[in-house]
Design an enzyme around this catalytic site. Structure first.
Site, PDB file in Angstrom:
ATOM      1  N   HIS A 297      25.839-105.579   9.189  1.00 61.27           N
ATOM      2  CA  HIS A 297      26.370-106.125   7.573  1.00 61.27           C
ATOM      3  C   HIS A 297      27.260-105.331   7.500  1.00 61.27           C
ATOM      4  O   HIS A 297      27.532-103.858   6.972  1.00 61.27           O
ATOM      5  CB  HIS A 297      25.455-105.879   6.329  1.00 61.27           C
ATOM      6  CG  HIS A 297      25.973-106.424   4.888  1.00 61.27           C
ATOM      7  ND1 HIS A 297      26.465-107.737   4.964  1.00 61.27           N
ATOM      8  CD2 HIS A 297      26.239-105.614   4.119  1.00 61.27           C
ATOM      9  CE1 HIS A 297      26.478-108.202   3.586  1.00 61.27           C
ATOM     10  NE2 HIS A 297      26.451-106.486   2.638  1.00 61.27           N
TER      11      HIS A 297
ATOM     12  N   MET B  36      25.811-118.000  10.772  1.00 65.54           N
ATOM     13  CA  MET B  36      25.852-118.515   9.428  1.00 65.54           C
ATOM     14  C   MET B  36      24.204-119.252   9.123  1.00 65.54           C
ATOM     15  O   MET B  36      25.044-120.235   8.482  1.00 65.54           O
ATOM     16  CB  MET B  36      27.128-119.148   9.470  1.00 65.54           C
ATOM     17  CG  MET B  36      27.871-117.880   9.641  1.00 65.54           C
ATOM     18  SD  MET B  36      27.991-115.955   8.968  1.00 65.54           S
ATOM     19  CE  MET B  36      28.135-116.438   6.991  1.00 65.54           C
TER      20      MET B  36
ATOM     21  N   LEU C 196      21.052-120.157   7.483  1.00 64.36           N
ATOM     22  CA  LEU C 196      19.148-118.789   6.510  1.00 64.36           C
ATOM     23  C   LEU C 196      18.524-118.595   7.980  1.00 64.36           C
ATOM     24  O   LEU C 196      18.425-119.871   8.413  1.00 64.36           O
ATOM     25  CB  LEU C 196      18.414-119.121   5.755  1.00 64.36           C
ATOM     26  CG  LEU C 196      20.153-118.917   4.450  1.00 64.36           C
ATOM     27  CD1 LEU C 196      19.223-119.335   3.400  1.00 64.36           C
ATOM     28  CD2 LEU C 196      19.643-117.350   4.188  1.00 64.36           C
TER      29      LEU C 196
END
Length: 205
Positions: free
Chosen positions: A112, A93, A95
């Site tokens: 995803h 979690m 970037l």
């Protein structure tokens, strides 16, 4: 004797997809060694899963670093030392910056919970349910630095029944993830994945 194909799994939470990779490695279906867990939350349940499986962990807290690039350079050094062939994101979690994305271009994958390019970003399962689509699914894709924008490697369809709710659909999605992700890792480990721009083919011997 050739060296085993080595992967690092990046995760931040419960670690259900991490566990499916561990189980597949133990039963010989993964074709790869899970050499490292990278986790930005030292108290996350996935860390205990790794320890029970005897997998080394690189744990860090982002707030201890001046920038994302700083901790990613430290991670990159760990990956290089361990000869990591593939980064597998499994509920990580944070970037990512070009420090890791560029270094592992074509060798970093993510999963995803939708059929991309539909429903990217957060709450993809809820997005699909609220939109009223009849099918959704899971997508394994390369990581390119964008939001779920990398080239698609594999997808698995999940049907949405009339009586599905967010909990039942999440269960279906998670089962599909845990089936598909180890299979895709095994394709990489066996040299079956061929990338030409956004077109990815899987060629089995």
């Amino acid at each position: 004797m050739t060296s085993p194909y080595r992967i690092a799994v990046f995760a931040s939470g419960q670690g259900s997809n991490f566990q499916s990779l561990v189980d597949s490695a133990h039963n010989g279906r993964l074709g790869a060694e899970i050499a490292l867990l990278v986790c930005n939350k030292p108290q996350a349940p996935v860390v205990e899963r790794a320890r029970k499986a005897g997998i080394d962990c690189f744990l860090f807290e982002p707030k201890a670093y001046a920038s994302r690039g700083d901790y990613e350079r430290e991670i990159a050094a760990e990956l290089a030392e361990r000869g990591i062939d593939l980064i597998v994101l499994a509920g990580y979690m944070l970037l990512l910056t070009p420090v890791l994305v560029d270094l592992y271009a074509g060798r970093m994958i993510n999963i995803h919970p939708s059929l991309l390019p539909s429903f990217p970003g957060i709450n993809a399962i809820g997005q699909a349910l609220n939109y009223g689509v009849k099918v959704t699914g899971v997508t394994v894709h390369l990581v390119d630095g964008g939001m779920d924008s990398g080239a698609v490697i594999a997808q698995q369809v999940v049907h949405i029944d009339d009586d599905d709710n967010i909990h039942s659909l999440e269960d279906k999605i998670h089962r599909a993830e845990q089936e598909l992700y180890p299979r895709v890792v095994s394709w990489f480990a066996n040299g079956c994945v061929h990338v030409e721009g956004r077109r990815i083919t899987v060629k089995h011997d």
